[in-house]
Design an enzyme around this catalytic site. Structure first.
Site, PDB file in Angstrom:
ATOM      1  N   GLU A   1     -80.368 -14.851 -69.853  1.00 38.48           N
ATOM      2  CA  GLU A   1     -80.647 -16.033 -70.690  1.00 38.48           C
ATOM      3  C   GLU A   1     -82.099 -16.075 -70.838  1.00 38.48           C
ATOM      4  OE1 GLU A   1     -78.042 -19.194 -69.312  1.00 38.48           O
ATOM      5  OE2 GLU A   1     -76.634 -17.830 -68.526  1.00 38.48           O
TER       6      GLU A   1
ATOM      7  N   GLU B   1     -71.382 -15.622 -68.273  1.00 37.53           N
ATOM      8  CA  GLU B   1     -71.871 -14.720 -67.115  1.00 37.53           C
ATOM      9  C   GLU B   1     -70.833 -13.503 -67.085  1.00 37.53           C
ATOM     10  OE1 GLU B   1     -71.814 -18.014 -67.082  1.00 37.53           O
ATOM     11  OE2 GLU B   1     -73.804 -18.619 -66.190  1.00 37.53           O
TER      12      GLU B   1
ATOM     13  N   GLN C   1     -80.287 -16.912 -64.111  1.00 40.45           N
ATOM     14  CA  GLN C   1     -81.532 -17.998 -63.901  1.00 40.45           C
ATOM     15  C   GLN C   1     -81.311 -18.333 -62.590  1.00 40.45           C
ATOM     16  OE1 GLN C   1     -81.454 -20.823 -67.097  1.00 40.45           O
ATOM     17  NE2 GLN C   1     -82.468 -19.216 -68.584  1.00 40.45           N
TER      18      GLN C   1
ATOM     19  N   HIS D   1     -77.963 -24.441 -56.799  1.00 40.46           N
ATOM     20  CA  HIS D   1     -78.998 -23.666 -57.330  1.00 40.46           C
ATOM     21  C   HIS D   1     -80.068 -23.080 -56.089  1.00 40.46           C
ATOM     22  CE1 HIS D   1     -78.124 -25.904 -60.921  1.00 40.46           C
ATOM     23  NE2 HIS D   1     -78.924 -25.203 -61.583  1.00 40.46           N
TER      24      HIS D   1
END
Lengths: 316, 345
Positions: free
Chosen positions: B46, B76, B98, B145
């Protein structure tokens, strides 16, 4: 009219049916164990017609119901049967129910429903990046059509104009669930518009109709026109797996489905058109029976893999 | 104290570091060299062509174009599947996520398809893919994340796992990853991206690769062995430096790859020191720290002077607020404290 092709399609369907019947017999007689056979009984026309539209260098990615495309692409029945008997002479050396022959462009997948579809998209990407005019075809069922993997791949194929044929074998049931319960669109093919892909719904029990639709999609893909979604509506006569008594279907429904048997339909049509005689059909049956018997014998005579072979082929 | 925030972005590069290659620049250079060497290598991810998120793919599109540096949609499953299929078709895809946590979305395509297809087909296909996974905590990036999930994937047969801690290793291991014929997960700790590390002359050699399965002994010591990865290598080295002043001699081993794991170097070290501390940001339960300890215990039990110990996330999501994040992740202070306990036991 191409008589040889029509007779060839009938023979392919017959070989699929008889090979799988022998497989199921081996299972019911407890000659083989493990997960029961996933039979394509009633669906033979989809693979026979679709694979007839392909050429060397094209790839198909199969579902758990994968023996039909294996036979239709010309794999050796002996080595297919040996794999199903878990023998080392099988195509995958006894490592999988999902028979693969890379040299004939058959990648056996289907342990995870719809898992083969994104991978087929990737092969199509390699074919495009390699500047070839070869195509990839992903078989998937009506059940798999509800998986995200199919939706993501259809979208990516449209975005990248991939030479991909998304071939949905709609056999009416996802195990015991009727298609209409979980598909609220008019058809599965109807969803293609949402991805910006062309689509067609075809009679999946007529190999010639399937052939025509797939051949058109293949021609478009070879010419750089991108992906197509084809929904082949067919019937599942043998249950989800061979041991499934299909108690959730009425006798009337099953009897009507048997009337749609693609082998019966093609045979009657060729007889009516004078392209096949009763004797000719008997000879075809005998030849197919001989081929299947030889495949079973080869499988029975083949050794199991050695235990140490469990550790081979993990790493390249 | 050595603070994980030292790794955080911002601020000018100190004078003495200006000549050193940056961690993310090293990955970029490795990919650039391999894309020049082999036309089968291409990239998917991405925004990797448009505005690469951590700058790792910066300017690759200028040289190689959008055919080979392909922006993908947020898909994904389809993208990892596309990598698997393209690899079977003779290409060598590199996929950027990412945030590495997002690989959870495509776990079937990785663990069942990429990792198993060679085995299931009896060796008929190979699947040479590299998936790049920014990982780790310390940036206030939040629970989804900030994880270090390599234990999940090291658990699955058929996947190699690389964990570079310096610019040199980032480059050399990436080149090995791209040339490998198997699926490789390449975990990049986000806190390392902007760091710069001195590198030997061979850093500039496009033919220099760092083989998988060979640990780096980052510091030689006699009293205790620390096995640490990614940023924890640097926390451990800082702890070792501080403890040297107290007369404690610490050996620091960076495995560099978890699969394959250089068990021999780790076991040899523990035979010498008799003490083992495994440190990682991974969750402790079924984590890689426990695996290292199990291997040493199986092979060198008699050499152990004290029970091995492990540091890691004790089992809560990596929190958002920095004080909470610091409460769950290992650091120099916790490493120092554990070592003091172990050598005085």
């Amino acid at each position: 009219m191409n008589v040889a092709m029509h007779l060839g399609l009938l023979r392919t369907m017959l070989l699929i049916r008889r090979l799988e019947t022998a497989w199921a017999d081996a299972y019911f007689q407890e000659e083989i164990g493990g997960i029961p056979p996933a039979l394509s009984t009633g669906q033979e026309a989809v693979s026979a017609g679709a694979c007839a539209a392909l050429e060397p260098g094209d790839y198909v990615f199969t579902t758990h119901r994968g023996q039909a495309p294996q036979v239709a692409r010309g794999l050796d029945p002996k080595r297919i049967m040996a794999e199903l008997y878990c023998r080392r002479t099988g195509y995958n050396k006894g490592k999988s129910y999902h028979v693969t022959d890379v040299t004939r462009g058959v990648i056996g997948m289907g342990g995870i429903v719809a898992g083969q579809v994104p991978v087929a998209g990737g092969m199509a990407l390699a074919q495009k990046l390699g500047r070839s005019d070869r195509v990839s075809m992903a078989f998937f069922g009506d059940g798999a059509s509800n998986e995200g993997a199919v939706h993501e791949t259809a979208n990516l194929a449209a975005m990248w104009t991939l030479p991909l044929i998304l071939l949905c074998e709609n056999n009416g049931y996802c195990v015991t669930q009727p298609v209409a319960v979980a598909v609220k669109a008019v058809s599965i093919a109807d969803r293609a518009a949402g991805y910006g892909l062309p689509a067609a719904v075809v009679d999946g029990n007529d190999p010639l109709v399937v052939y025509d639709a797939v051949a058109a999609a293949v021609a478009r893909a070879r010419a750089g026109g991108g992906a197509t979604l084809i929904e082949a509506k067919t019937v599942r006569l043998g249950g989800h797996l061979a041991h499934d008594p299909q108690s959730y279907r009425s006798k009337e429904e099953l009897a009507a489905a048997w009337e749609q048997c693609p082998i019966k339909r093609m045979r009657e049509r060729l007889l009516a058109e004078g392209l096949l005689t009763a004797e000719g059909y008997a000879r075809m049956e005998a030849a197919v029976e001989g081929e299947v018997a030889a495949a079973v014998e080869f499988a029975r005579q083949s050794p199991f893999p050695e235990p140490r072979e469990a550790f081979d082929d993990l790493w390249a | 104290m050595f603070d994980r925030r030292l790794f955080r972005p911002g601020g000018p590069v100190p004078q003495r570091e200006r000549e050193w290659p940056s961690f993310r620049g090293a990955i970029n250079e490795a990919m650039r060299e391999e894309m020049r060497r082999d036309p089968a290598v291409f990239q998917m991810g991405e925004d990797i062509a448009g505005a690469s998120p951590f700058g790792v793919t910066a300017r690759l599109v200028t040289e190689f174009g959008t055919e080979r540096v392909r922006d993908t949609p947020c898909s994904e499953v389809a993208v990892v599947g596309a990598a698997v299929g393209a690899a079977m078709g003779g290409m060598r895809p590199i996929v950027e996520f990412q945030f590495g946590d997002f690989l959870s979305v495509a776990i079937d395509q990785l663990t069942h398809q990429a990792a198993m297809l060679r085995y299931l087909t009896g060796g008929q296909v190979k699947v040479p893919i590299v998936i790049r996974l920014p990982c780790g905590g310390g940036q206030g990036a939040g629970s989804q994340h900030s994880q270090s999930l390599y234990s999940w994937f090291a658990h699955a047969p058929g996947i190699k796992v690389a964990l570079p801690a310096t610019s040199m290793d980032a480059k050399g291991l990436m080149k090995s990853a791209i040339r490998d014929d198997n699926p490789v997960l390449f975990f990049e700790h986000k806190a390392l991206y902007r760091t710069r590390w001195p590198a030997p002359a061979e850093f500039r050699d496009p033919n220099h690769v760092i083989p998988f399965g060979r640990a780096a002994v980052r510091r030689i010591g006699d009293d205790l062995t620390v096995v640490a990865t990614l940023t924890m290598v640097h926390h451990a080295l800082a702890a070792a430096e501080a403890l040297a002043k107290e007369g404690v001699s610490v050996e620091v081993i960076d495995p560099r790859t978890l699969v394959p794991l250089d068990t021999e170097t780790i076991i040899q070290s523990v035979r010498k020191t008799g003490r083992l501390l495994a440190v990682d940001e991974a969750y402790l339960t079924c984590g890689i720290q426990g695996e290292v300890i199990a291997l040493v215990t199986e092979h060198a039990f008699q050499a152990l002077k004290v029970a091995p110990r492990r540091l890691g996330n004790p089992g809560v999501p990596v929190p958002f607020a920095p004080p909470l994040e610091d409460a769950v992740l290992p650091d120099q202070e916790r490493i120092t404290s554990a070592i003091r306990d172990m050598v005085s036991a």
